[in-house]
Motif scaffolding. Sequence first.
Motif, PDB file in Angstrom:
ATOM      1  N   MET A 123       7.209  10.759 -13.068  1.00 50.96           N
ATOM      2  CA  MET A 123       6.631   9.387 -13.336  1.00 50.96           C
ATOM      3  C   MET A 123       5.642   8.929 -12.113  1.00 50.96           C
ATOM      4  O   MET A 123       6.133   8.868 -11.037  1.00 50.96           O
ATOM      5  CB  MET A 123       7.818   8.379 -13.340  1.00 50.96           C
ATOM      6  CG  MET A 123       7.356   7.015 -13.824  1.00 50.96           C
ATOM      7  SD  MET A 123       8.824   5.793 -13.182  1.00 50.96           S
ATOM      8  CE  MET A 123       7.791   4.247 -13.448  1.00 50.96           C
ATOM      9  N   VAL A 124       4.566   8.381 -12.677  1.00 52.41           N
ATOM     10  CA  VAL A 124       3.536   7.876 -11.685  1.00 52.41           C
ATOM     11  C   VAL A 124       3.882   6.659 -11.262  1.00 52.41           C
ATOM     12  O   VAL A 124       4.143   5.487 -12.090  1.00 52.41           O
ATOM     13  CB  VAL A 124       2.306   8.202 -12.284  1.00 52.41           C
ATOM     14  CG1 VAL A 124       1.029   7.509 -11.274  1.00 52.41           C
ATOM     15  CG2 VAL A 124       1.704   9.667 -12.478  1.00 52.41           C
ATOM     16  N   GLY A 125       3.835   6.447 -10.015  1.00 52.00           N
ATOM     17  CA  GLY A 125       3.993   4.857  -9.387  1.00 52.00           C
ATOM     18  C   GLY A 125       2.926   4.108  -9.857  1.00 52.00           C
ATOM     19  O   GLY A 125       1.740   4.224 -10.272  1.00 52.00           O
ATOM     20  N   PRO A 126       3.169   2.686  -9.683  1.00 54.87           N
ATOM     21  CA  PRO A 126       2.225   1.800 -10.365  1.00 54.87           C
ATOM     22  C   PRO A 126       1.139   1.295  -9.202  1.00 54.87           C
ATOM     23  O   PRO A 126       1.007   1.807  -8.064  1.00 54.87           O
ATOM     24  CB  PRO A 126       3.037   0.422 -10.504  1.00 54.87           C
ATOM     25  CG  PRO A 126       4.033   0.537  -9.446  1.00 54.87           C
ATOM     26  CD  PRO A 126       4.371   2.141  -9.374  1.00 54.87           C
ATOM     27  N   GLU A 127      -0.071   0.726  -9.698  1.00 56.42           N
ATOM     28  CA  GLU A 127      -1.289   0.513  -8.954  1.00 56.42           C
ATOM     29  C   GLU A 127      -0.730  -0.949  -8.088  1.00 56.42           C
ATOM     30  O   GLU A 127      -0.187  -1.930  -8.461  1.00 56.42           O
ATOM     31  CB  GLU A 127      -2.329   0.117  -9.848  1.00 56.42           C
ATOM     32  CG  GLU A 127      -3.714  -0.170  -9.003  1.00 56.42           C
ATOM     33  CD  GLU A 127      -4.776  -0.243 -10.134  1.00 56.42           C
ATOM     34  OE1 GLU A 127      -5.553   0.820 -10.346  1.00 56.42           O
ATOM     35  OE2 GLU A 127      -5.062  -1.629 -10.618  1.00 56.42           O
ATOM     36  N   ILE A 128      -1.266  -0.841  -6.800  1.00 55.11           N
ATOM     37  CA  ILE A 128      -1.068  -1.997  -5.916  1.00 55.11           C
ATOM     38  C   ILE A 128      -2.337  -2.773  -6.056  1.00 55.11           C
ATOM     39  O   ILE A 128      -3.439  -2.082  -5.645  1.00 55.11           O
ATOM     40  CB  ILE A 128      -0.567  -1.688  -4.617  1.00 55.11           C
ATOM     41  CG1 ILE A 128       0.503  -0.827  -4.700  1.00 55.11           C
ATOM     42  CG2 ILE A 128      -0.500  -2.875  -3.758  1.00 55.11           C
ATOM     43  CD1 ILE A 128       0.773  -0.026  -3.548  1.00 55.11           C
ATOM     44  N   HIS A 129      -2.434  -4.004  -6.445  1.00 51.18           N
ATOM     45  CA  HIS A 129      -3.466  -4.685  -6.352  1.00 51.18           C
ATOM     46  C   HIS A 129      -3.498  -6.135  -5.505  1.00 51.18           C
ATOM     47  O   HIS A 129      -2.577  -6.894  -5.869  1.00 51.18           O
ATOM     48  CB  HIS A 129      -4.003  -5.216  -7.918  1.00 51.18           C
ATOM     49  CG  HIS A 129      -5.124  -5.839  -8.153  1.00 51.18           C
ATOM     50  ND1 HIS A 129      -6.277  -4.931  -7.897  1.00 51.18           N
ATOM     51  CD2 HIS A 129      -5.623  -6.843  -8.602  1.00 51.18           C
ATOM     52  CE1 HIS A 129      -7.399  -5.720  -8.214  1.00 51.18           C
ATOM     53  NE2 HIS A 129      -6.966  -6.990  -8.670  1.00 51.18           N
ATOM     54  N   PHE A 130      -4.477  -6.027  -4.682  1.00 55.41           N
ATOM     55  CA  PHE A 130      -4.717  -7.351  -3.842  1.00 55.41           C
ATOM     56  C   PHE A 130      -5.751  -8.198  -4.270  1.00 55.41           C
ATOM     57  O   PHE A 130      -6.756  -7.881  -4.586  1.00 55.41           O
ATOM     58  CB  PHE A 130      -4.662  -7.006  -2.307  1.00 55.41           C
ATOM     59  CG  PHE A 130      -3.502  -6.726  -1.462  1.00 55.41           C
ATOM     60  CD1 PHE A 130      -3.104  -5.581  -1.632  1.00 55.41           C
ATOM     61  CD2 PHE A 130      -3.009  -7.711  -0.673  1.00 55.41           C
ATOM     62  CE1 PHE A 130      -1.888  -5.382  -0.967  1.00 55.41           C
ATOM     63  CE2 PHE A 130      -1.986  -7.323   0.050  1.00 55.41           C
ATOM     64  CZ  PHE A 130      -1.371  -5.932  -0.168  1.00 55.41           C
TER      65      PHE A 130
ATOM     66  N   GLY B 267      -0.366   6.477  -8.055  1.00 56.21           N
ATOM     67  CA  GLY B 267       0.053   7.912  -7.820  1.00 56.21           C
ATOM     68  C   GLY B 267      -0.935   8.710  -6.850  1.00 56.21           C
ATOM     69  O   GLY B 267      -0.642   9.568  -6.543  1.00 56.21           O
ATOM     70  N   GLN B 268      -1.535   7.781  -6.031  1.00 54.22           N
ATOM     71  CA  GLN B 268      -2.334   8.257  -5.011  1.00 54.22           C
ATOM     72  C   GLN B 268      -1.955   7.889  -3.489  1.00 54.22           C
ATOM     73  O   GLN B 268      -1.005   6.909  -3.474  1.00 54.22           O
ATOM     74  CB  GLN B 268      -3.870   7.550  -5.095  1.00 54.22           C
ATOM     75  CG  GLN B 268      -4.895   8.461  -6.262  1.00 54.22           C
ATOM     76  CD  GLN B 268      -6.078   8.180  -5.870  1.00 54.22           C
ATOM     77  OE1 GLN B 268      -6.626   7.548  -5.157  1.00 54.22           O
ATOM     78  NE2 GLN B 268      -7.083   9.223  -6.897  1.00 54.22           N
TER      79      GLN B 268
ATOM     80  N   GLY C 280       3.814  12.284  -7.697  1.00 57.65           N
ATOM     81  CA  GLY C 280       3.150  10.971  -8.294  1.00 57.65           C
ATOM     82  C   GLY C 280       3.559   9.491  -7.615  1.00 57.65           C
ATOM     83  O   GLY C 280       3.112   8.488  -8.436  1.00 57.65           O
ATOM     84  N   THR C 281       3.773   9.644  -6.575  1.00 55.84           N
ATOM     85  CA  THR C 281       4.229   8.325  -5.728  1.00 55.84           C
ATOM     86  C   THR C 281       2.917   7.446  -5.481  1.00 55.84           C
ATOM     87  O   THR C 281       2.033   8.109  -4.920  1.00 55.84           O
ATOM     88  CB  THR C 281       5.111   8.523  -4.521  1.00 55.84           C
ATOM     89  OG1 THR C 281       6.284   9.517  -4.951  1.00 55.84           O
ATOM     90  CG2 THR C 281       5.823   7.073  -4.108  1.00 55.84           C
ATOM     91  N   THR C 282       3.067   6.385  -5.503  1.00 54.09           N
ATOM     92  CA  THR C 282       1.971   5.484  -4.971  1.00 54.09           C
ATOM     93  C   THR C 282       2.376   5.374  -3.364  1.00 54.09           C
ATOM     94  O   THR C 282       3.274   4.718  -3.155  1.00 54.09           O
ATOM     95  CB  THR C 282       1.704   4.016  -5.614  1.00 54.09           C
ATOM     96  OG1 THR C 282       1.499   4.406  -7.018  1.00 54.09           O
ATOM     97  CG2 THR C 282       0.337   3.460  -5.005  1.00 54.09           C
ATOM     98  N   VAL C 283       1.265   5.592  -2.565  1.00 50.08           N
ATOM     99  CA  VAL C 283       1.687   5.721  -1.030  1.00 50.08           C
ATOM    100  C   VAL C 283       0.757   4.691  -0.369  1.00 50.08           C
ATOM    101  O   VAL C 283      -0.712   4.728  -0.606  1.00 50.08           O
ATOM    102  CB  VAL C 283       1.819   7.101  -0.654  1.00 50.08           C
ATOM    103  CG1 VAL C 283       2.195   6.872   1.051  1.00 50.08           C
ATOM    104  CG2 VAL C 283       2.900   7.947  -1.286  1.00 50.08           C
TER     105      VAL C 283
END
Lengths: 250, 510
Positions: free
Chosen positions: A1-8, A31-32, A181-184
């Motif tokens: 499972m790919v992590g979500p996008e982080i948005h500021f 996922g990046q 696929g972790t968002t790091v």
Amino acid sequence: MVGPEIHFENVKKRFDSVTAVEAFSATFKAGQTTALVGPSGCGKSTVLRLIAGLTGPDEGTVRLGSEVPAQVARRGALAVAFQDPSLLPWRTVRSNIALGAELARKPSDHVDTLIELVGLGGFADHRPAELSGGMRQRAAIARSLVSQPEILLLDEPFGAVDAITRRRLNTDLPPLWRDRGTTVALVTHSVEEAVLLSDRVLVLSDRPASVLADIATAPGVPRDSAYRASDTFRELSDRIFEALETGAVG
Amino acid sequence: MIWFVRVLGICLFLVAWEFAARGVPGSVLIAGPSEIAEHIQSEFALYTRAAFATSVNAGLGFVFGNLAAIVLAVIMIVVPKSARLLSAFALLLFCIPLIASGPILRVLFGPGEGPQITLAALAVYYTTLLALLVGLRAVSQNWTDFMAVYGRHPLSTLRYVRARASLPYLFVGLQISAPASFLGAMIGEFTGAERGLGVLTLRAMRGLETEATWALAIISASIAMMAYALLGLLGRRLVGYTPVILLSAPQGQPTQNLWMRVAEMAFIVGAVLAIWQISMDVSGLNRFFAKRPGDVFVFLAESENLATVLSALSETLGSALPGYLAGLGLGAALAAALILAPSLGQVALPVAVALRAVPIITTAPLLVLAFGRGIVGTTVVVAVMIFFPTLVACGQGLRQTPGQIVELFRSYGASKWQTLIKAQLPAMLPAFFASARMAVPAALLAVTTVEWLATGQGLGMLMAMTASTSNYNMLWSCVAVIALAASAIYACVAMIERRILRVYASEQLS
């Protein structure tokens, strides 16, 4: 499972008389691995704290996918590793790592696999005081991965270990989150580390932090010693240094 | 080998003591070891019963007082907003000398064990609270952040991290409070119990029975020391190490705004008066002895009563002051001297740490015997009470001078003396002032106890008298006045501390 996008979106954060972050807009792709580099005290850690929901923005919004940070935290889908390993001295390595799963209310059935993966096999029943600094840091990273987080926050995770150990950890550990696929979000002082570990590098300005440059590193290139020795690697590092210097002059 | 030397030392000491006692025949001062042993043997059954009764009360008070401290500390950690107010209450209660709360409790409880147990609990809760709070707060921000990242409540931090991390500190608190509980129980017995070591001490004092006074002081000090040693052993077994902590209420940064400060103080005073009034009303105790704030106010409004109380107060404060200053000064001076002669310090400091635990009050009768019932005797008791905690705290403070600074001084060839004056003494100041604050209630306890037992002066005597004349208005007024005076003096010392530390140790205040 790919992590979500982080948005500021246009985020501002003040502490007493200091504005840590102002008009900050950025996206950490799903996922990046995104590295944050910038002068010390520029507000990098504040950005991580905002993602973790440890502090809230004064203006603007921080979204993790469609959720706010507190919601993700409550689901146990966030994890963090600090510069200081922060292990509990009275727990063994195994039970320190299992704590990550326990707190996130996730099953802890792959603790032993992880212990092997981070290279602590044979030390599972040791206490932190019996380990070297590098081994403690491995344990702390394993603890952050055991809950299989969607979002992983790394605040200078290799900052306190010596150069040789750091180099080894830089090769050994990243595959553990890259392949999943972790968002790091990675905060680091080392430009080389940023180029080596991340898919994108956000160069931040001096306080209040804003994005000076958004540089994509080499997509699809394996992060091995050949990459480290390549011209691409050197060029990317130079571009980042250049961006940092412009920011410093400006 | 070291054991042999110690045993030999103790034997020599006993022989010297015996000769001293025999050298002064018919002395009312010194009883020799053989006389004391003989005396204890002849009264063995009586003393065993008394020691048992006192120990049981002390034990119960120890349990209740420490439970209260743990609950209070946990509330202060989980609800940080409550901390300021709760610590002010805890400090205020600590400022009331046990010998003053004793008679009040006796009146409220009537005969029985209630006052002894309550006083034992009152004697222990504050030390444990302070030690435990240091332990519970000794958790890095990483850990609180870590819990929040997993969406966990502060209670999880308490459960996973703070509870275990604070255990060594809790044991320090428990260890120091064990002898204190014994002290509390004995003071409870002074105020009119049927049995116990305190009752026998009072009788021996009044009857000028030298052997009995010595025997009782030795028995009670030994039991208290044994409890101290046992808990120390238990702590080392269970948690492994003993952290060095300054047992003193932290000096919080006061609110900058003067009006806020006044409002805060008014609120605390108001809350205390309200608790006093409401607890008396709810418990439905007879107004004849369970006085309310209003009664005290009306009583003190009469100038004659006010004059009596105030002159007793000035007598008490006057006789406490020399001992207070001497105890603090000597404690700090010896700590500094031990730094100049480190090998002596290695021997003396562990002894001082152990002696700090002896409930000095149990030896007060001896000191009064030796130094008389006048100002000298009082001064000695007060000074001895303060001396050991000050010595230990200042010794710890001196050793906390950053090693690099001391090495810097050495590299310039500075003498030990220069290093002491310029680097180590300033580093000792926080510990010294912490002792000076904590010594205020201790000095008042010592002086009122001596007044009660021996000198027949001041507030101690006034309270002892009212217990038999049933002048309960006077009793409650004395307690209110001494609590007020103790808090005011504590606040004054704290103010001086802030002024001086602002210059010498600004980081301590931030």
